[in-house]
Design an enzyme around this catalytic site. Structure first.
Site, PDB file in Angstrom:
ATOM      1  N   GLU A   1       6.159   5.968   2.639  1.00  0.00           N
ATOM      2  CA  GLU A   1       5.172   6.019   1.554  1.00  0.00           C
ATOM      3  C   GLU A   1       5.835   5.788   0.211  1.00  0.00           C
ATOM      4  OE1 GLU A   1       1.904   5.404   2.181  1.00  0.00           O
ATOM      5  OE2 GLU A   1       1.975   7.186   3.428  1.00  0.00           O
TER       6      GLU A   1
ATOM      7  N   GLU B   1      -5.204  -7.961  -5.646  1.00  0.00           N
ATOM      8  CA  GLU B   1      -5.288  -6.556  -6.071  1.00  0.00           C
ATOM      9  C   GLU B   1      -4.400  -6.283  -7.278  1.00  0.00           C
ATOM     10  OE1 GLU B   1      -5.519  -2.085  -4.186  1.00  0.00           O
ATOM     11  OE2 GLU B   1      -5.768  -3.864  -2.950  1.00  0.00           O
TER      12      GLU B   1
ATOM     13  N   ASP C   1      -0.147  -2.434   2.540  1.00  0.00           N
ATOM     14  CA  ASP C   1      -1.527  -2.311   2.991  1.00  0.00           C
ATOM     15  C   ASP C   1      -2.068  -3.648   3.472  1.00  0.00           C
ATOM     16  OD1 ASP C   1      -1.261   0.285   2.209  1.00  0.00           O
ATOM     17  OD2 ASP C   1      -2.577   0.131   0.460  1.00  0.00           O
TER      18      ASP C   1
END
Length: 381
Positions: free
Chosen positions: A32, A159, A171
């Protein structure tokens, strides 16, 4: 489902679609906030998807409708389309068209009907699913011939530059490239991919997803501030990215940094290590050993990166107390979801323990489901 999608499309756009494309949300097993630091990640695709029914237009206009929207159609001209021109959910598919055109691909107008069962604001990459489903549709409609990784990069560009969220590439790569029954081991610097078998069922395990229903907005500046802090730290250490700091050099490197940057660096370096440790466990078939790795990752996100919240912390604590082998928040943070590795007979027990803990704390009841590694973006009709 395909016939229903075509019927819904026709009701809005007064014509039949040329096809239906789907792209999944994702959960990240481990890794992460490492992707924008050129590090390693290990996501899986969810069975939950965003579906885009689409057909070409010849007038250079883009007409967008969402079954989860407010009942109105967004209609924009592709000529002159620029960041900031489209608001709300429609900015994500519009951004894909913009990014494709900016990259020199010959795309024209289209009618799109969007339907999705990927939870929004849950840290499960609903935005990437929307972008990648749109990219897959346009790729086929206009016969662009782009590969799945190329579509993921277009979606990330949309994005980053059109929507304004400075996310890494994980992602979109997960949504575009994952395969059934595997986790995607991705080096975000080289974009080298390896599909690692992940048969939880054979190991007598399940991956429980706990949507805390705490919504977050990564465009509010917090995510950008974290990324900027990591980039600043890499610059002060004279490194291309924090991925280049060896674990053995972590302690002396931290001594060279301002206090506010030290925990960010510590998380990134140790999290990359946890990804590699997880790959080692999977290679040896010791899936139960992933539990402590997940829990250690959550502690790092909570204490060093400070992107957890009371609801995700409580979900982790309650899950582990109820017998989960390990648990952690997944996604960018500030709310969203938790994953828990549980034995096959225990998802209901762990789910009820978390719900009970939330009731006692006065939190909104969470939503739980088990996740299986699923396929990435593809045409479904």
């Amino acid at each position: 489902m395909i016939d229903e999608a075509a019927t819904d499309f026709e009701a809005v756009h007064a014509a039949r679609p040329s096809g239906v494309w789907a792209a999944p949300g994702r959960v990240n097993l481990i890794g992460e906030h490492t992707d924008y630091n050129d590090g390693f990640v290990l996501p899986i695709a969810l069975p939950h998807t965003t579906r885009v029914s689409a057909r070409r237009r010849t007038d250079g206009r883009l007409r967008l409708y969402s079954a989860q929207g407010d009942g109105t159609t967004t209609d924009v001209a592709l000529e002159g389309l620029a960041p900031g021109a489209v608001a709300s959910w429609a900015s994500y598919p519009a951004g894909v068209f913009w990014a494709l055109a900016e990259a020199g691909h010959p795309v024209g107008g289209a009618d799109l009907f969007v339907d999705s069962d990927v939870p929004t604001g849950a840290g499960l990459s609903s935005s990437a699913a929307l972008e990648c489903a749109t990219a897959a549709a346009v790729n086929d409609l206009y016969e662009l011939g782009l590969s799945a990784p190329e579509l993921a990069l277009i979606a990330q560009r949309a994005e980053n530059a059109f929507v304004g969220v400075p996310c890494g590439v994980m992602d979109q790569m997960a949504s575009a490239c994952c395969t059934d029954g595997t986790a995607l081991f991705l080096d975000t610097r080289t974009l080298e991919q390896r599909h690692v078998p992940l048969d939880l069922t054979a190991a007598g395990l399940r991956l429980l997803v706990i949507d805390t229903r705490v919504k977050h907005d990564l465009g509010d500046g917090a995510y950008a501030a974290l990324r900027a802090g990591c980039e600043r730290a890499a610059g002060l250490l004279e490194l291309p990215a924090l991925r280049d700091l060896p674990p053995a050099d972590l302690a002396p490197a931290l001594d060279r940094l301002p206090g506010e940057l030290r925990p960010l660096v510590r998380h990134v370096v140790t999290e990359n290590g946890r990804v590699l440790e997880t790959i080692d466990h999977l290679g040896r078939g010791d899936l139960a050993a992933l539990g402590p790795v997940l829990t250690a990752g959550h502690a790092s996100l909570r204490d060093d990166f400070r992107v957890s919240c009371p609801e995700t912390d409580l979900a982790v604590e309650a899950a582990v107390a109820a017998g989960a082998l390990g648990a952690r928040m997944t996604g960018g943070g500030f709310g969203g979801s938790v994953i828990a590795l549980v034995e096959a007979g225990h998802p209901a027990v762990v789910s009820e323990a978390v719900r009970s803990a939330f009731r006692s704390a006065g939190f909104t009841a969470p939503v739980t489901f088990t996740a299986v590694p699923s396929a990435g973006a593809r045409r479904v009709g």
